[in-house]
Motif scaffolding. Structure first.
Motif, short mmCIF file in Angstrom:
data_model
loop_
_atom_site.label_atom_id
_atom_site.label_comp_id
_atom_site.label_asym_id
_atom_site.label_seq_id
_atom_site.Cartn_x
_atom_site.Cartn_y
_atom_site.Cartn_z
N ILE A 60 -7.75 -0.87 -8.00
CA ILE A 60 -8.10 -1.15 -9.40
C ILE A 60 -9.29 -0.27 -9.79
O ILE A 60 -10.26 -0.17 -9.04
CB ILE A 60 -8.44 -2.64 -9.58
N PRO A 61 -9.24 0.39 -10.95
CA PRO A 61 -10.33 1.31 -11.32
C PRO A 61 -11.65 0.59 -11.53
O PRO A 61 -11.64 -0.54 -12.01
CB PRO A 61 -9.83 1.94 -12.63
N PRO A 62 -12.79 1.25 -11.17
CA PRO A 62 -12.88 2.58 -10.57
C PRO A 62 -12.55 2.54 -9.09
O PRO A 62 -12.62 1.48 -8.47
CB PRO A 62 -14.35 2.96 -10.80
N SER A 63 -12.22 3.68 -8.52
CA SER A 63 -11.79 3.73 -7.14
C SER A 63 -12.37 4.97 -6.48
O SER A 63 -12.11 6.09 -6.94
CB SER A 63 -10.26 3.75 -7.05
N ILE A 64 -13.13 4.78 -5.42
CA ILE A 64 -13.70 5.93 -4.72
C ILE A 64 -12.61 6.82 -4.12
O ILE A 64 -12.68 8.05 -4.24
CB ILE A 64 -14.71 5.45 -3.65
N PRO A 65 -11.56 6.26 -3.48
CA PRO A 65 -10.49 7.14 -3.00
C PRO A 65 -9.79 7.91 -4.12
O PRO A 65 -9.38 9.05 -3.91
CB PRO A 65 -9.51 6.17 -2.31
#
Length: 427
Positions: A150-155
């Protein structure tokens, strides 16, 4: 042949215990020495260029935001707010865990950060209500997989920098699969909690007065994910600026409004974010040299031609990719897996007519399931430490949740609009 030697050396060094980014750098230097394709100075130049992207600053700031939310007490306020909406339902704390992870996922973008934040609040509460400890630990670990989807997403940020795909499109592409994973975990919780002898003493009645009381406590905490969502959707600020704004907002609320964050807490949170991001930056520093070698060896074209000769259908190709990344998720972290394989496989997927955003989101979802699959499940180690549940017991209790998440992965893989509908609608 040279590229085969490169990968054999790299995986051999990783197997011997060498850090992944060091193994990649050493094998790349060995390739240059063996082939004479370029001077060794290319390694250092590529490492500098690899971390010169301004957007990479989003990674430590999203991590910092998640840590500050926990330190400020925002996570606890979100738990209380979520508990109000669950009402007087059996298993309410289990459902609260899922809902809170969905909300917190909209802030930090990191599975381990969400797992630590939510578990530290909910594990004692679930023990008090007599949930089996192994169930509580498995639920908290598996629910935290929504954090990097779910945003935000480091990957997703990492994948965007790696492939030049739109961060906003990847973020929106992960929203529906992330919510579906939450619903799938919800169903497993419903099935398991209906027979548990729970003693739930802190359930809330659904009243308008109670709603306003819960909202008054939590509204400042709810603004943090809203800042990120509005920033991504409107495009008024870059992803890096969004991450900085979110971190600054949470720091201000915690230090000035709630007065729960002190100077030593700030220093600790910054130190933790720097240490985490340094591992990511080290990985990114060797990405460029690997991309250069793959381009020189024409590996993408070779594999693409092989796929064409085998007449692989896009659906079967996606099945093979799913198997590959599911296996990779079991034995290595997401970022090195994407670093090594996505630059090679993405052009092949595009050649078969597969939407690149769809491909990228499927890869990320697949690797996030790997966070709770042994032997290298990162969230299993975090949760085992927090809950004091043995690693093997925790892994066994995660299996029903893992099967539910795999079902969502297959839906997202073979029904592309689940991923592409929102990006195509918004961008």
């Amino acid at each position: 042949m040279n590229i085969l030697i490169l990968f054999v050396v790299m995986f051999a060094l990783m197997f011997l215990g060498m850090n992944i980014f060091v193994a990649m750098g050493v094998s790349a230097a060995g390739y240059l020495l063996l082939t004479g394709a370029a001077p060794l100075t290319l390694v250092s130049q590529s490492m500098i260029n690899g971390v010169a992207n301004f957007s990479l600053l989003a990674i430590p700031f999203f991590m910092l935001t998640g840590d500050l939310m926990n330190l400020s007490g925002m996570t606890l306020r979100l738990v209380e707010f979520a508990k109000f909406f669950i009402g007087r339902v059996k298993g309410s704390l289990a459902y609260t865990c899922i809902l809170v992870n969905m909300v917190v996922a909209g802030v930090s973008g990191s599975g381990p950060a969400d797992c630590s934040a939510v578990s530290s609040v909910l594990l004692p509460a679930m023990e008090k209500d007599r949930y089996p400890t192994e169930f509580s630990a498995a639920l908290n670990a598996c629910a935290a997989t929504m954090g990097p989807i779910i945003p935000p997403s480091i990957p997703m940020v990492f994948l965007a920098m790696l492939t030049n795909l739109s961060v906003g499109k990847l973020f929106m592409g992960g929203l529906i699969p992330g919510v579906l994973i939450g619903l799938a975990i919800f169903l497993i919780c419903w099935y398991k909690t209906r027979k548990m002898p729970l003693v739930e003493v802190s359930q809330h009645k659904l009243t308008l007065r109670g709603f306003w009381a819960a909202l008054r406590e939590a509204w400042l905490s709810l603004i943090a994910p809203l800042i990120i969502l509005v920033g991504v959707l409107t495009g008024l600020v870059t992803i890096t600026e969004v991450s900085i704004l979110a971190a600054a907002y949470v720091l201000f609320v915690g230090a000035v409004v709630y007065r729960t964050i002190h100077l030593k807490d700030i220093l600790h949170a910054f130190k933790k974010a720097v240490l985490f991001s340094s591992t990511v930056m080290a990985m990114f520093s060797v990405v460029n040299i690997f991309s250069w070698i793959i381009a020189v060896e024409n590996l993408g074209s070779v594999l693409g031609d092989l796929v064409l000769r085998l007449h692989l259908h896009p659906a079967f190709f996606l099945f093979l990719i799913t198997l590959l990344f599911f296996f990779l998720g079991m034995v290595m972290d997401a970022i090195p897996a994407m670093t090594i394989f996505v630059p090679v496989l993405l052009p092949i997927a595009e050649g078969l007519g597969i939407d690149p955003v769809h491909f990228g989101v499927v890869v990320v979802v697949n690797l996030m399931i790997g966070l709770v699959t042994p032997p290298v499940g990162g969230l299993l180690f975090v949760e085992a430490k927090l809950s004091k549940v043995p690693f093997d017991t925790l892994a066994k209790n995660c299996m029903p949740f893992i099967l539910a998440m795999i079902s969502v992965l297959l839906l997202a893989t073979y029904i592309p609009p689940i991923v592409t509908a929102l990006p195509n609608l918004i961008f």
